[in-house]
Design an enzyme around this catalytic site. Sequence first.
Site, short mmCIF file in Angstrom:
data_model
loop_
_atom_site.label_atom_id
_atom_site.label_comp_id
_atom_site.label_asym_id
_atom_site.label_seq_id
_atom_site.Cartn_x
_atom_site.Cartn_y
_atom_site.Cartn_z
CD GLU A 163 -11.78 7.96 -14.01
OE1 GLU A 163 -10.63 8.19 -13.61
OE2 GLU A 163 -12.05 7.65 -15.17
CE1 TYR A 212 2.49 7.21 -3.23
CE2 TYR A 212 1.23 6.07 -1.54
CZ TYR A 212 1.63 6.19 -2.86
OH TYR A 212 1.17 5.31 -3.79
CB CYS A 255 14.06 -6.85 8.64
SG CYS A 255 13.90 -7.87 10.10
CD GLU A 256 13.16 -2.55 3.71
OE1 GLU A 256 13.44 -1.34 3.57
OE2 GLU A 256 13.28 -3.40 2.81
#
Length: 410
Positions: free
Chosen positions: A268, A311, A337-338
Site C-alpha cells: 500500500e 513533522y 498568523c502562526e
Amino acid sequence: MLLQNSRYTLGGMDVLGLVEEFGAPLYVYNADTIHRQFTRLDRAFSGIDHQIKYACKALTNVNILRFIRQCGGGLDTVSLNELHLGLQAGFAAKDIFFTPNNVSFDEVKEAIALGAQLNLDNLPMLEKLGQTYGGSVPVCIRINPHIMAGGNEKISTGHINSKFGISITQLDDIVRVQEQYGLDVSGLHMHTGSEIVDTDIFLQGAQILLEAGRRLKTIRFFDFGGGFKVPYKQGDKETNVEELGERLAALCHNEMKQRGSSFYACFEPGKYLVSEAGLLLVRVNVIKQTPATTFAGVDSGLNHLIRPMFYKAHHDITNISNPEGAVKPYSVAGYICETDNFAWDREMNEVREGDILAFHNAGAYGIMMASNYNSRPRPAEVFIVNGKAHLIRRRETLEDILRTQLVLDI
Ligand code: LLP
C-alpha cells in the site's frame, strides 16, 4: 524538475509558464514520475504474486486515481468518501481495500454494501461483523506487530502504544472470534509506519504477520502495508525496494512451503508513488531582513503544506525564477498568523520579491492536509500527462469558503 537553458521544466513543461497560466500558489503533479515509481515497485516485488494498492490518502484527486488505475494499481482507502472517489475513478469495488480506524459499524456496513474489501482493526468490530454477517463477508484483519518503524513518532503506527491494529498478543482472541462466527478471514494486514528505511524492520514485521497467519487457514493474502521511503533531499536515505522485494519473496515462498498452500502479497504505497511527482509553487511577497535572518515571505503557509511544521519534515526549495543567482541563506515563511516556517537559513539562489519558489516532494500529503485556516483558499492543482498540463482542481474562492456556512437572520 530539470534545469534546461536556465528554465526549470517538469514533464517537459516550463514550470514558470505553468504559474503564468494557472497562477500561484499551485500544486503540479507529473504523471511520468508516478508511472516510474509504480513500475519500479511492481518490478521490485515481481518475485511474488502481488497487488499494489495505492494508499490514496496521500493524494486523492480522481485524475490521479484514474492514472494509477491505468498503471495497474488497486486502492487502499480509509473513509467512505475515499471509497466513493475510487469508484468514481473507475476502480472495481473488489480492488478497493477499506482500512478504517475507529469508524462506526454503520460505515463498515456501507463499505460492505459498496463491495469493498474489508480490513478491520478491532475485536468489537469483528464480533459485530460475525453477529451481522456470519462468514458471508470476507474480512482482512489488521495486526499490530509491536515494532517501532518509520521516520518519526507521529507516523509510526505498529508500536505497542499505537491505536492501530489488533495487538499480536490478542491472536488467541482473533482465532476465538473467527471460530465462533465462522469468519472468512481472507488476509492479514500490517502497516507499521511511514518512511521505513530499514528493510530488516520491515521483514521483522512481515515474519510476525506470516507466523500469525499459521493460525488462520482461510488466508489468501498478506498485506504488508506501505511506508516505503523516498529521498526528500540530496543524500537522503531511501528504502531499497529491490532488496526488500527479493528478501520478502524468499520469506513468503518459504512460508508457502510451511503452510502447504500459496497466497499473494499486497502493498500500500502512498508517498512512494506520488511524493516526488509533486511540486508546490509559491510566490515571494516580501523579503524581510532581521538581525537574525533574511525572511522570504511567501503567499502560502501551513494551510497549504503543513508537513514542515507538523513533522519538521524537510522539503527542498528551489528559486526557479533566479537559477543563476548568488547562493545565500533564507528563512522561508508563510503568510499565516502562526510561526509557519518552511525552512530556516536555507541556502538558495538569491530570492527577490515576486520570485517563484518550488517546494519539492509535495505530491504526498500536501494538498490533502491543506485547510482553509485564516480563511485562505486552497491552491489549484495541475496534472502533467504526455507533455500537456491539465487543470484538475480549480483554485478555491471566498464563495467556496462561505458555501457551507448558514447565515442566520439575527
Ligand atoms: N497503508 C495504511 C494503512 C496507512 O495508514 C498509510 C499511511 C499507508 C498505507 C501509506 O503510507 P506511506 O506509503 O505514504 O508512507 N501525513 C504523514 C504520513 C501519514 C501516513 C498515514 N498512513 C506525512 O505527511 O508524513
